[in-house]
Design a protein around this motif. Structure first.
Motif, PDB file in Angstrom:
ATOM      1  N   CYS A  93      -1.060  -2.161  11.253  1.00 54.35           N
ATOM      2  CA  CYS A  93      -1.766  -3.164  10.514  1.00 54.35           C
ATOM      3  C   CYS A  93      -2.663  -3.996  11.588  1.00 54.35           C
ATOM      4  O   CYS A  93      -3.531  -4.616  11.266  1.00 54.35           O
ATOM      5  CB  CYS A  93      -0.804  -4.273  10.068  1.00 54.35           C
ATOM      6  SG  CYS A  93       0.186  -5.216  11.458  1.00 54.35           S
ATOM      7  N   HIS A 146       7.425  -8.953  12.100  1.00 55.14           N
ATOM      8  CA  HIS A 146       6.214  -9.403  13.279  1.00 55.14           C
ATOM      9  C   HIS A 146       6.709 -10.662  13.770  1.00 55.14           C
ATOM     10  O   HIS A 146       6.838 -11.665  13.049  1.00 55.14           O
ATOM     11  CB  HIS A 146       4.825  -9.381  12.535  1.00 55.14           C
ATOM     12  CG  HIS A 146       4.189  -8.010  12.595  1.00 55.14           C
ATOM     13  ND1 HIS A 146       3.847  -7.426  13.807  1.00 55.14           N
ATOM     14  CD2 HIS A 146       3.801  -7.350  11.345  1.00 55.14           C
ATOM     15  CE1 HIS A 146       3.247  -6.334  13.555  1.00 55.14           C
ATOM     16  NE2 HIS A 146       3.410  -5.955  12.138  1.00 55.14           N
ATOM     17  N   CYS A 174       4.819  -6.588   7.811  1.00 56.64           N
ATOM     18  CA  CYS A 174       3.596  -6.233   7.071  1.00 56.64           C
ATOM     19  C   CYS A 174       3.897  -5.094   6.289  1.00 56.64           C
ATOM     20  O   CYS A 174       5.083  -4.659   6.023  1.00 56.64           O
ATOM     21  CB  CYS A 174       2.397  -5.946   8.095  1.00 56.64           C
ATOM     22  SG  CYS A 174       2.932  -4.349   9.086  1.00 56.64           S
ATOM     23  N   CYS A 213       0.977  -1.901  15.869  1.00 52.64           N
ATOM     24  CA  CYS A 213       1.326  -1.575  14.569  1.00 52.64           C
ATOM     25  C   CYS A 213       0.150  -1.070  13.779  1.00 52.64           C
ATOM     26  O   CYS A 213      -0.926  -1.553  14.120  1.00 52.64           O
ATOM     27  CB  CYS A 213       1.966  -2.993  14.010  1.00 52.64           C
ATOM     28  SG  CYS A 213       2.453  -2.440  12.321  1.00 52.64           S
TER      29      CYS A 213
HETATM   30 ZN   LIG Z   1       2.258  -4.536  11.029  1.00 52.36          ZN
END
Ligand SMILES: [Zn+2]
Length: 437
Positions: free
Chosen positions: A315, A259, A252, A313
Motif C-alpha cells: 500500500c 499498520h 490495509c 507494504c
Molecule cells: Zn499496507
C-alpha cells in the motif's frame, strides 16, 4: 493534527526521527506531570534527560496492567477540570481501569480512527453501520464514531446484536461497510440464510472487524475469517487496539498485519526481561503513547504476544505491521507437556459446527498443571452430537478437556456477567484454591 496521515509513507528513518523527537517531549512531560512516572524514574535511578532515542527505552522498566489498577490516579497528568471523559477498560481480568481523557485526547482519538479508516480504504463516500455499543465507558465505539465523522463518511449507530434489526437497517439505508465483531458477522450470515436474505445482493462490501482475530499466524484467514468470506463476498479488515493505548493497528487491503500509526504510538515487542526481541520473533506488545495528555503511558505491556513485520507494504506505507495476537501472556494453557494458547484452542473449537457457543475455564489441579473445563452450548442435546464433539476434541487436543453442556440461557449468563460489553470466552481460575472447576 488535521493533515492527511502522510508520515506513514515516509522512509522508516524519518518515521523513527519523528518518534524520537516526540519521545523526548513525552519523557519531559511525564517528569513534570506524572506522579507515577516521576516515582518510577526516581526509584530506578533513571535520568529522564538521558532518554533520547527508542533504544534508550530498554532502560525503563515496563508498566503493567497491575500498576494501572493499583495506582490508577497517579497516572493522571492534568488537573481534574481538564478531563472531559472517563472511559474504562473492559475488565475481563481483574478490576476495570479508568482512562481519563482531555479534549485534546478525544481529538487524538478521532485522528487515530480517522487514519485507521483511511488505511482500510475508507472515504467520505462510505456509509458505515456500527454494530457495537457507544455506551458503558467503551472507548472503541466512540473512537469509531469520531473517526468516521472526521473522515466525512456517513454512519448508522445500530448498536450491538439483534441480527433482524441490523438487516432491516441494511436494507433500508444501504450502508456499504459495517463495523462489527467477526463472530457476530457469522450470526448475521446465519440469520440471512434462515430468512431468505440474498447476501450476494446486499449493499455491504466491506467489514472493519474488531475484538477477535481474523487471521492465523501466517496471515491467511482463520476459521472465523474464512467462514465469513465463504458465504459473503466482502473485504475484511482486521484491527487491533486497546483502551489503554488509545490507538488502533489497522490492516490495509493487503491484509498483511495491522499498520502502526507512527504519530500516535511507539511499538516495541519485548521479552520477559523487558528487552526487545530479535526481528521476526514473537514478543509481548509494549506501547508508548505519543500525544496523550491525560494518561500517557511509557512502555505499557499489553499482555498480547505478536510478531512484527518491517518490510514496506504494497500500500506504500513504511510503518511496522503487527501480526494477529498469537497468544495472551495470561492465557497460556500448560497442558501436560505442551503449551497451548487460547486463540489456538478457540480456532479448533470454531471448526466444530456442533459447538454453538463456548467458554473455556482453566484451573490448576493438585499437581499444579492446568486443567481445562469447556462449557459448551451444543447444536442439539443428542447422544450422537455429544459423541461427535468428544471425538473431535480428543483428536485435535492431546489432552481431553472436561466438558459441561449448558443451555442457551446458562451460556448467556456465563458469557455476559453483569456489566460485560463483550462475551467472556476465557475464565482463568488458576491461583485460586485447588480445583475450582
Ligand atoms: Zn499496507
Amino acid at each position: 493534527m488535521n493533515e492527511l496521515p502522510s508520515l506513514s509513507f515516509q522512509p522508516a528513518q524519518q518515521i523513527k526521527a519523528y518518534q524520537e523527537k516526540k519521545l523526548v517531549n513525552l519523557v519531559q512531560y511525564l517528569k513534570v506531570n506524572s506522579p507515577f512516572y516521576r516515582r518510577l524514574f526516581h526509584e530506578n535511578n533513571i535520568d529522564p534527560d538521558a532518554i533520547r532515542g527508542i533504544e534508550d527505552l530498554a532502560r525503563i522498566p515496563p508498566t503493567e496492567k497491575e500498576h494501572l489498577q493499583l495506582y490508577n490516579k497517579d497516572f493522571v497528568c492534568v488537573p481534574q477540570h481538564q478531563i472531559v471523559e472517563y472511559m474504562a477498560t473492559s475488565g475481563t481480568v481483574g478490576s476495570p481501569v479508568t482512562i481519563a481523557l482531555t479534549e485534546n485526547d478525544l481529538q487524538r482519538l478521532a485522528y487515530n480512527e480517522y487514519s485507521s479508516f483511511a488505511c482500510a480504504d475508507g472515504s467520505a463516500s462510505d456509509i458505515y453501520q456500527l454494530m457495537l455499543t457507544l455506551d458503558r465507558q467503551f472507548m472503541a465505539g466512540i473512537a469509531y464514531y469520531l473517526g468516521i465523522r472526521k473522515l466525512g463518511a456517513g454512519q448508522v449507530r445500530v448498536g450491538p446484536g439483534v441480527p433482524s434489526l441490523q438487516w432491516e437497517v441494511i436494507e433500508r439505508l444501504k450502508p456499504n461497510a459495517i463495523v462489527a465483531v467477526p463472530s457476530f458477522i457469522v450470526k448475521l450470515i446465519q440469520y440471512a440464510k434462515e430468512n431468505g436474505i440474498d447476501l450476494s445482493r446486499s449493499s455491504v462490501k466491506k467489514a472493519i472487524c474488531i475484538g477477535e482475530n481474523l487471521r492465523k499466524e501466517d496471515l491467511s484467514l482463520n476459521v472465523l475469517g474464512s467462514r465469513i468470506t465463504e458465504d459473503w463476498n466482502i473485504q475484511l479488515y482486521s484491527t487491533y487496539a486497546s483502551t489503554e493505548m488509545q490507538t488502533a493497528f489497522t490492516e490495509c487491503s493487503a491484509g498483511k498485519g495491522g499498520h502502526q500509526n507512527p504519530e500516535l504510538v511507539i511499538l516495541e515487542l519485548i521479552d520477559d526481561n523487558g528487552r526487545p526481541v530479535a526481528a521476526g520473533e514473537i514478543g509481548e506488545v509494549a506501547i508508548t503513547t505519543l500525544g496523550v495528555e491525560g494518561m500517557p503511558l511509557l512502555r505499557y505491556k499489553t499482555g498480547d504476544l505478536c510478531r512484527a513485520f518491517h518490510e514496506p507494504c504494497s500500500c506504500g506505507r513504511h510503518t511496522t505491521r503487527l501480526s494477529p495476537v498469537i497468544g495472551r501472556k495470561k492465557q497460556m494453557i500448560k497442558f501436560k507437556g505442551t503449551t497451548l494458547f487460547a486463540p489456538a484452542l478457540f480456532e479448533i473449537i470454531h471448526k466444530m459446527d456442533a459447538i454453538k457457543e463456548y467458554v473455556a475455564e482453566v484451573y490448576s489441579n493438585e499437581i499444579g498443571t492446568d486443567e481445562v473445563l469447556l462449557y459448551i452450548l451444543p447444536s442439539n442435546t443428542s447422544e450422537e452430537t455429544d459423541g461427535k464433539i468428544k471425538t473431535y476434541l480428543q483428536a485435535r487436543l492431546r489432552v481431553m478437556p472436561h466438558i459441561r453442556y449448558l443451555t442457551r440461557q446458562e451460556m448467556q449468563q456465563l458469557q455476559f456477567p453483569e456489566g460485560a460489553r463483550k462475551p467472556v470466552k476465557f475464565i482463568d481460575k488458576r491461583g485460586a484454591a485447588n480445583g475450582g472447576g
